[in-house]
Write a protein that holds these residues in place. Structure first.
Motif, PDB file in Angstrom:
ATOM      1  N   GLY A 142       0.820  -1.206   0.000  1.00 46.18           N
ATOM      2  CA  GLY A 142       0.000   0.000   0.000  1.00 46.18           C
ATOM      3  C   GLY A 142       0.852   1.254   0.000  1.00 46.18           C
ATOM      4  N   LEU A 143       1.918   1.232   0.777  1.00 46.04           N
ATOM      5  CA  LEU A 143       2.846   2.363   0.809  1.00 46.04           C
ATOM      6  C   LEU A 143       3.441   2.609  -0.573  1.00 46.04           C
ATOM      7  CD1 LEU A 143       4.462   4.443   2.526  1.00 46.04           C
ATOM      8  CD2 LEU A 143       6.180   2.663   2.861  1.00 46.04           C
ATOM      9  N   LEU A 144       3.862   1.520  -1.234  1.00 50.00           N
ATOM     10  CA  LEU A 144       4.435   1.652  -2.572  1.00 50.00           C
ATOM     11  C   LEU A 144       3.413   2.199  -3.559  1.00 50.00           C
ATOM     12  CD1 LEU A 144       6.770   1.115  -4.551  1.00 50.00           C
ATOM     13  CD2 LEU A 144       5.860  -1.210  -4.848  1.00 50.00           C
ATOM     14  N   SER A 145       2.187   1.709  -3.507  1.00 52.41           N
ATOM     15  CA  SER A 145       1.140   2.161  -4.426  1.00 52.41           C
ATOM     16  C   SER A 145       0.875   3.652  -4.288  1.00 52.41           C
ATOM     17  CB  SER A 145      -0.158   1.378  -4.168  1.00 52.41           C
ATOM     18  OG  SER A 145      -0.001   0.014  -4.440  1.00 52.41           O
ATOM     19  N   ILE A 146       0.766   4.109  -3.055  1.00 57.11           N
ATOM     20  CA  ILE A 146       0.487   5.525  -2.822  1.00 57.11           C
ATOM     21  C   ILE A 146       1.669   6.392  -3.253  1.00 57.11           C
ATOM     22  CG2 ILE A 146       0.033   7.265  -1.068  1.00 57.11           C
ATOM     23  CD1 ILE A 146      -2.355   5.551  -1.599  1.00 57.11           C
ATOM     24  N   LEU A 147       2.889   5.956  -2.918  1.00 59.79           N
ATOM     25  CA  LEU A 147       4.067   6.751  -3.269  1.00 59.79           C
ATOM     26  C   LEU A 147       4.259   6.853  -4.774  1.00 59.79           C
ATOM     27  CD1 LEU A 147       6.672   5.623  -0.573  1.00 59.79           C
ATOM     28  CD2 LEU A 147       5.468   7.811  -0.728  1.00 59.79           C
ATOM     29  N   VAL A 148       4.070   5.743  -5.487  1.00 66.48           N
ATOM     30  CA  VAL A 148       4.223   5.765  -6.945  1.00 66.48           C
ATOM     31  C   VAL A 148       3.171   6.674  -7.572  1.00 66.48           C
ATOM     32  CG1 VAL A 148       4.002   4.374  -9.034  1.00 66.48           C
ATOM     33  CG2 VAL A 148       5.351   3.527  -7.108  1.00 66.48           C
ATOM     34  N   SER A 149       1.932   6.557  -7.125  1.00 66.42           N
ATOM     35  CA  SER A 149       0.862   7.397  -7.664  1.00 66.42           C
ATOM     36  C   SER A 149       1.129   8.873  -7.395  1.00 66.42           C
ATOM     37  CB  SER A 149      -0.487   6.984  -7.065  1.00 66.42           C
ATOM     38  OG  SER A 149      -0.779   5.637  -7.330  1.00 66.42           O
TER      39      SER A 149
END
Length: 245
Positions: A142-149
């Motif tokens: 989830g952290l990766l998804s938010i940061l990439v977006s």
């Protein structure tokens, strides 16, 4: 640049209304979004819908007085938002209802902002929402998804030309509007196969006298309605001789 000057620059860009783009930009971004929704790229792009879905759960939980515990986004495009409060009642119903309708309603709100000329402002608003969600993320994916977006939106909002920023805002809006009904269809397919017994629709069936199928149909009506109205707003805003609300 100092932090104050950066914030001032962001505010200036976000609050400056821009003229509508040419019609080919509006409809090309719509076509690209539709291809993404209907092609194998959906497997990756669906993570964006999950972010909107879980974000809507979280927002309604807070607005109805529930205590938000955390958000998880998973690699299979599923997600989980945990909140604490009364196990039944209107607040719990609204929180459960918000998920599948969230992406379409976010897309509708985005379409309204585009109609007013605030495409760049829309991008910065989405960045702010992602930053707030980041505080509640409780797993690494989830952290990766938010940061990439968020990184993609920041790069476009800060470095791209105004024309590209506007095109990106239209693309995001079209994607949310066009993508919102598909998870609802997938939900009912899973339910018919005997899966998804703990879905939002089934939770609503346990919270209310109405069956799960009713809630799936309601999700579909809301998301399709948002698509129709949002499409009209975007199209009408780029054609001067059509009436406005």
């Amino acid at each position: 640049m100092s932090p104050v000057s950066i914030l001032s620059e962001i505010w200036s860009r976000a609050t400056e209304p821009l003229p509508p783009p040419e019609q080919w930009v509006v409809w090309t971004t719509a076509a690209v979004a539709l291809v993404v929704v209907l092609s194998p790229t959906w497997r990756v792009a669906r993570h964006v819908v999950t972010i909107a879905h879980e974000g809507a759960h979280a927002l309604l939980a807070l607005l109805t007085g529930r205590r938000l515990s955390g958000i998880r986004l998973h690699s299979d495009t599923s997600g989980l938002t945990v909140s604490y409060g009364k196990p039944r009642g209107f607040g719990m119903v609204l929180t459960a209802f918000a998920g599948y309708t969230g992406p379409g309603l976010v897309g509708l709100g985005a379409a309204f902002m585009l109609r007013q000329g605030y495409g760049v402002g829309l991008l910065w608003l989405l960045i702010l929402v992602l930053a707030l969600m980041l505080i509640q993320i409780r797993n690494w994916f989830g952290l990766l998804s938010i940061l990439v977006s968020a990184a993609a939106l920041v790069a476009i909002s800060w470095f791209a030309s105004t024309q590209w920023q506007t095109a990106a805002a239209y693309l995001v809006t079209w994607f949310l509007l066009l993508a919102a009904p598909r998870p609802v269809i997938e939900l009912q397919a899973s339910r018919r196969a005997g899966q998804a017994r703990n879905s939002d629709a089934d939770m609503l069936a346990r919270l209310t006298p109405l069956p799960g199928l009713f809630w799936v149909c309601t999700f579909f009506v809301v998301t399709v309605g948002a698509l129709v109205l949002g499409s009209w707003w975007i199209g009408a805003w780029s054609i001067e001789d059509l009436p406005r609300f």
